[in-house]
Design a protein around this motif. Structure first.
Motif, PDB file in Angstrom:
ATOM      1  N   ARG A  14     -13.193   7.174  -2.914  1.00  0.00           N
ATOM      2  CA  ARG A  14     -12.540   6.186  -3.769  1.00  0.00           C
ATOM      3  C   ARG A  14     -11.398   6.805  -4.556  1.00  0.00           C
ATOM      4  O   ARG A  14     -10.373   6.178  -4.789  1.00  0.00           O
ATOM      5  N   ARG A  15     -11.582   8.050  -4.944  1.00  0.00           N
ATOM      6  CA  ARG A  15     -10.501   8.700  -5.687  1.00  0.00           C
ATOM      7  C   ARG A  15      -9.296   8.952  -4.782  1.00  0.00           C
ATOM      8  O   ARG A  15      -8.152   8.838  -5.213  1.00  0.00           O
ATOM      9  N   GLU A  16      -9.539   9.280  -3.528  1.00  0.00           N
ATOM     10  CA  GLU A  16      -8.441   9.454  -2.587  1.00  0.00           C
ATOM     11  C   GLU A  16      -7.687   8.143  -2.386  1.00  0.00           C
ATOM     12  O   GLU A  16      -6.456   8.116  -2.288  1.00  0.00           O
ATOM     13  N   GLU A  17      -8.443   7.044  -2.327  1.00  0.00           N
ATOM     14  CA  GLU A  17      -7.804   5.739  -2.188  1.00  0.00           C
ATOM     15  C   GLU A  17      -6.942   5.429  -3.403  1.00  0.00           C
ATOM     16  O   GLU A  17      -5.837   4.878  -3.275  1.00  0.00           O
ATOM     17  N   LEU A  18      -7.442   5.783  -4.582  1.00  0.00           N
ATOM     18  CA  LEU A  18      -6.659   5.581  -5.803  1.00  0.00           C
ATOM     19  C   LEU A  18      -5.387   6.430  -5.766  1.00  0.00           C
ATOM     20  O   LEU A  18      -4.305   5.967  -6.137  1.00  0.00           O
ATOM     21  N   ALA A  19      -5.519   7.678  -5.312  1.00  0.00           N
ATOM     22  CA  ALA A  19      -4.353   8.557  -5.223  1.00  0.00           C
ATOM     23  C   ALA A  19      -3.322   7.992  -4.242  1.00  0.00           C
ATOM     24  O   ALA A  19      -2.112   8.052  -4.491  1.00  0.00           O
ATOM     25  N   ASP A  20      -3.795   7.417  -3.125  1.00  0.00           N
ATOM     26  CA  ASP A  20      -2.883   6.799  -2.161  1.00  0.00           C
ATOM     27  C   ASP A  20      -2.147   5.619  -2.790  1.00  0.00           C
ATOM     28  O   ASP A  20      -0.940   5.438  -2.590  1.00  0.00           O
ATOM     29  N   LEU A  21      -2.886   4.809  -3.557  1.00  0.00           N
ATOM     30  CA  LEU A  21      -2.265   3.678  -4.242  1.00  0.00           C
ATOM     31  C   LEU A  21      -1.200   4.152  -5.230  1.00  0.00           C
ATOM     32  O   LEU A  21      -0.119   3.564  -5.327  1.00  0.00           O
ATOM     33  N   GLN A  22      -1.516   5.225  -5.951  1.00  0.00           N
ATOM     34  CA  GLN A  22      -0.560   5.745  -6.930  1.00  0.00           C
ATOM     35  C   GLN A  22       0.696   6.286  -6.241  1.00  0.00           C
ATOM     36  O   GLN A  22       1.808   6.129  -6.763  1.00  0.00           O
ATOM     37  N   ARG A  23       0.514   6.927  -5.082  1.00  0.00           N
ATOM     38  CA  ARG A  23       1.689   7.406  -4.342  1.00  0.00           C
ATOM     39  C   ARG A  23       2.539   6.228  -3.850  1.00  0.00           C
ATOM     40  O   ARG A  23       3.776   6.270  -3.911  1.00  0.00           O
ATOM     41  N   GLN A  24       1.882   5.180  -3.361  1.00  0.00           N
ATOM     42  CA  GLN A  24       2.622   3.997  -2.919  1.00  0.00           C
ATOM     43  C   GLN A  24       3.390   3.387  -4.086  1.00  0.00           C
ATOM     44  O   GLN A  24       4.564   3.001  -3.939  1.00  0.00           O
ATOM     45  N   LEU A  25       2.733   3.315  -5.245  1.00  0.00           N
ATOM     46  CA  LEU A  25       3.389   2.761  -6.429  1.00  0.00           C
ATOM     47  C   LEU A  25       4.606   3.595  -6.818  1.00  0.00           C
ATOM     48  O   LEU A  25       5.675   3.047  -7.109  1.00  0.00           O
ATOM     49  N   ALA A  26       4.459   4.904  -6.813  1.00  0.00           N
ATOM     50  CA  ALA A  26       5.582   5.781  -7.176  1.00  0.00           C
ATOM     51  C   ALA A  26       6.748   5.588  -6.207  1.00  0.00           C
ATOM     52  O   ALA A  26       7.914   5.531  -6.618  1.00  0.00           O
ATOM     53  N   ASP A  27       6.437   5.452  -4.908  1.00  0.00           N
ATOM     54  CA  ASP A  27       7.489   5.251  -3.904  1.00  0.00           C
ATOM     55  C   ASP A  27       8.211   3.919  -4.136  1.00  0.00           C
ATOM     56  O   ASP A  27       9.449   3.851  -4.057  1.00  0.00           O
ATOM     57  N   ARG A 196      -7.455  -1.627 -10.103  1.00  0.00           N
ATOM     58  CA  ARG A 196      -6.903  -2.935 -10.483  1.00  0.00           C
ATOM     59  C   ARG A 196      -5.592  -2.772 -11.245  1.00  0.00           C
ATOM     60  O   ARG A 196      -4.645  -3.539 -11.050  1.00  0.00           O
ATOM     61  N   SER A 197      -5.555  -1.759 -12.113  1.00  0.00           N
ATOM     62  CA  SER A 197      -4.340  -1.516 -12.893  1.00  0.00           C
ATOM     63  C   SER A 197      -3.169  -1.149 -11.986  1.00  0.00           C
ATOM     64  O   SER A 197      -2.060  -1.682 -12.123  1.00  0.00           O
ATOM     65  N   VAL A 198      -3.403  -0.243 -11.022  1.00  0.00           N
ATOM     66  CA  VAL A 198      -2.328   0.189 -10.126  1.00  0.00           C
ATOM     67  C   VAL A 198      -1.916  -0.965  -9.210  1.00  0.00           C
ATOM     68  O   VAL A 198      -0.716  -1.185  -8.956  1.00  0.00           O
ATOM     69  N   GLN A 199      -2.882  -1.714  -8.697  1.00  0.00           N
ATOM     70  CA  GLN A 199      -2.554  -2.850  -7.821  1.00  0.00           C
ATOM     71  C   GLN A 199      -1.758  -3.915  -8.575  1.00  0.00           C
ATOM     72  O   GLN A 199      -0.820  -4.510  -8.019  1.00  0.00           O
ATOM     73  N   GLY A 200      -2.132  -4.143  -9.848  1.00  0.00           N
ATOM     74  CA  GLY A 200      -1.373  -5.100 -10.655  1.00  0.00           C
ATOM     75  C   GLY A 200       0.061  -4.641 -10.861  1.00  0.00           C
ATOM     76  O   GLY A 200       1.002  -5.437 -10.775  1.00  0.00           O
ATOM     77  N   ARG A 201       0.226  -3.346 -11.114  1.00  0.00           N
ATOM     78  CA  ARG A 201       1.579  -2.812 -11.284  1.00  0.00           C
ATOM     79  C   ARG A 201       2.381  -2.923  -9.983  1.00  0.00           C
ATOM     80  O   ARG A 201       3.576  -3.230 -10.001  1.00  0.00           O
ATOM     81  N   LEU A 202       1.706  -2.683  -8.860  1.00  0.00           N
ATOM     82  CA  LEU A 202       2.371  -2.821  -7.567  1.00  0.00           C
ATOM     83  C   LEU A 202       2.915  -4.235  -7.377  1.00  0.00           C
ATOM     84  O   LEU A 202       4.044  -4.431  -6.903  1.00  0.00           O
ATOM     85  N   ARG A 203       2.109  -5.227  -7.748  1.00  0.00           N
ATOM     86  CA  ARG A 203       2.562  -6.616  -7.603  1.00  0.00           C
ATOM     87  C   ARG A 203       3.782  -6.894  -8.480  1.00  0.00           C
ATOM     88  O   ARG A 203       4.709  -7.603  -8.067  1.00  0.00           O
TER      89      ARG A 203
END
Length: 285
Positions: A14-27, A196-203
């Motif tokens: 789950r932490r790896e998935e969170l890290a992937d989300l954070q990388r996508q957000l940064a990109d 949820r926080s990262v996904q919300g920011r992505l949106r």
């Protein structure tokens, strides 16, 4: 109490998935910033080239409106029914959306995802020995105190008295997390909240990126830059068209300010101007 259903492997995944989300957000944030910087630079170039001409055209339209309003009211007093002129709309200055600042992630539980469960008894014993071994004492008084504590540690270990070992370690200054382990449920709850926080920011970022792409200046900027790469000068052409409109408005203003309401040309002038305004498109950047 630590949930036995949540394994360290699952938490690591789950932490790896969170890290992937954070990388996508940064990109995506970086891509949005680059797109907005390009668009802002184009708008500034566009306004510098055409802004003064639009302002001059706006001023002429305002004066024409005043002349038309005067003729409309004067004709009305003479019994001639004409449609009231509509106030001109000033040229709109293009504005870009601002991406709101990112909210920080909720604080991670103590210890993160390391050693989720409580350490085994042998690990506790080794930690106690490292903290309380007499050979590490700075003086004789401390050595005697450590010898006493190590006796208690040995007795607790021999009796498999985990509670006593934990008490000795906590009293010696060991952290609660290293003694009793992490709360896997709390860590999993943190992961869900962080996701949820990262996904919300992505949106939010994706919505703002869509606004940029669909902005009329974005489409215009791409078209102009594409034409310029072919050796054309679209901004110069647009500037010449605006100058032609300015010349035309000056002529209309010259006529409109000199027409007398009693003249049959006054009504015709009003109707022609209103027909053209009704079928035209308001100027905008």
């Amino acid at each position: 109490m630590t949930s036995q259903a949540i394994t360290p492997r699952e938490l690591d995944r789950r932490r790896e998935e969170l890290a992937d989300l954070q990388r996508q957000l940064a990109d995506e944030e970086a891509a949005y910033a680059a797109s907005r910087t390009w668009l802002q630079a184009f708008i500034e170039r566009y306004v510098a080239a055409l802004g003064p001409l639009y302002m001059e055209l706006d001023a002429l339209e305002s004066q024409l409106y005043c002349a038309m309003r005067y003729l409309h009211e004067a004709l009305g007093r003479n019994g001639v029914d004409t449609r009231a002129p509509e106030p001109p709309r000033a040229t709109a200055t293009p504005l870009l959306p601002h991406l709101p600042p990112r909210a920080p992630l909720p604080p991670e539980p103590e210890g993160g995802l390391v050693h989720v469960g409580p350490p085994p008894l042998k690990t506790l014993y080794r930690r106690a020995a490292m903290r309380l071994h007499p050979d590490l004492a700075p003086d004789e008084t401390e050595r005697r105190r450590r010898e006493q504590k190590m006796m208690e540690v040995n007795e607790a270990y021999a009796a498999s008295d985990r509670q006593r070992l934990e008490q000795l370690l906590l009293a010696a200054g060991e952290s609660q997390f290293k003694v009793k382990g992490g709360d896997a449920d709390a860590v999993m709850a943190w992961l869900r909240q962080a996701e949820r926080s990262v996904q919300g920011r992505l949106r939010v970022v994706q919505a703002h990126a869509a606004l940029l792409v669909n902005h009329q200046m974005h489409q215009l900027g791409q078209a102009i830059e594409q034409a310029e790469r072919k050796g054309l000068q679209p901004l110069t052409i647009m500037a010449n068209r605006l100058r032609a409109q300015i010349t035309e408005r000056r002529q209309e203003l010259y006529i409109g300010q000199r027409l007398q309401p009693e003249s049959g040309m006054a009504e015709a002038f009003l109707r022609q101007r209103q027909q053209r305004l009704g079928g035209g498109i308001a100027a905008s950047f």
